[in-house]
Design a protein around this motif. Sequence first.
Motif, PDB file in Angstrom:
ATOM      1  N   HIS A  99       0.627  -1.203  -0.102  1.00  0.00           N
ATOM      2  CA  HIS A  99       0.079  -0.145   0.128  1.00  0.00           C
ATOM      3  C   HIS A  99       0.865   1.270   0.013  1.00  0.00           C
ATOM      4  O   HIS A  99       0.443   2.433   0.282  1.00  0.00           O
ATOM      5  N   GLY A 100       2.031   0.938  -0.036  1.00  0.00           N
ATOM      6  CA  GLY A 100       3.088   2.407  -0.163  1.00  0.00           C
ATOM      7  C   GLY A 100       2.755   3.553  -0.734  1.00  0.00           C
ATOM      8  O   GLY A 100       2.734   4.574  -0.416  1.00  0.00           O
ATOM      9  N   LEU A 101       2.832   3.084  -2.231  1.00  0.00           N
ATOM     10  CA  LEU A 101       2.543   3.977  -3.241  1.00  0.00           C
ATOM     11  C   LEU A 101       0.915   4.772  -2.733  1.00  0.00           C
ATOM     12  O   LEU A 101       0.864   5.901  -3.254  1.00  0.00           O
ATOM     13  N   GLU A 102       0.229   3.813  -2.562  1.00  0.00           N
ATOM     14  CA  GLU A 102      -1.390   4.393  -2.309  1.00  0.00           C
ATOM     15  C   GLU A 102      -1.104   5.572  -1.071  1.00  0.00           C
ATOM     16  O   GLU A 102      -1.873   6.465  -1.232  1.00  0.00           O
ATOM     17  N   ILE A 103      -0.314   5.193  -0.063  1.00  0.00           N
ATOM     18  CA  ILE A 103      -0.443   6.077   1.153  1.00  0.00           C
ATOM     19  C   ILE A 103       0.457   7.398   0.505  1.00  0.00           C
ATOM     20  O   ILE A 103      -0.162   8.478   0.933  1.00  0.00           O
ATOM     21  N   VAL A 104       1.574   7.200  -0.193  1.00  0.00           N
ATOM     22  CA  VAL A 104       2.330   8.577  -0.544  1.00  0.00           C
ATOM     23  C   VAL A 104       1.131   9.380  -1.461  1.00  0.00           C
ATOM     24  O   VAL A 104       1.364  10.479  -1.324  1.00  0.00           O
TER      25      VAL A 104
END
Length: 137
Positions: A99-104
């Motif tokens: 989910h890293g890119l979603e969070i960023v």
Amino acid sequence: MEASLALDGDGSRIAQARHLAAVFLAGVRDIRGVPVVRATVEIAQLIVSELVTNARKYAPGPAQLHLRIAGPVLQVELCDSNPAAPTAKAPDPERIGQHGLEIVAALASAVTVEQTPVGKCITADVALGTMAPQPPQ
């Protein structure tokens, strides 16, 4: 104002990268007199964590974290050796991880990816200070 941190491939400097973001923003506030609210520091630290973690997981070799002020914006830039642009996965509340890119993307006002001769640079923009309230319409 700018700050940078070289990151090795083992991810051992994630905490140091988060600390650098907090210290850098404190300097922006104290030295430049730019209002930086606590939430902005926390958002910047989370973005730094996600970008550094992703570089560790998906890019062989070292990476470089750059923090810079561009007007009323903090630019968090992470350059790594993987030329592949990241892609967000379709929303899935049951997916564990990735989910890293979603969070960023959710926290930043803009996210850009630029190919470089040795990989890519991902830049996330974070607004500094507080936003003025909008008049009722």
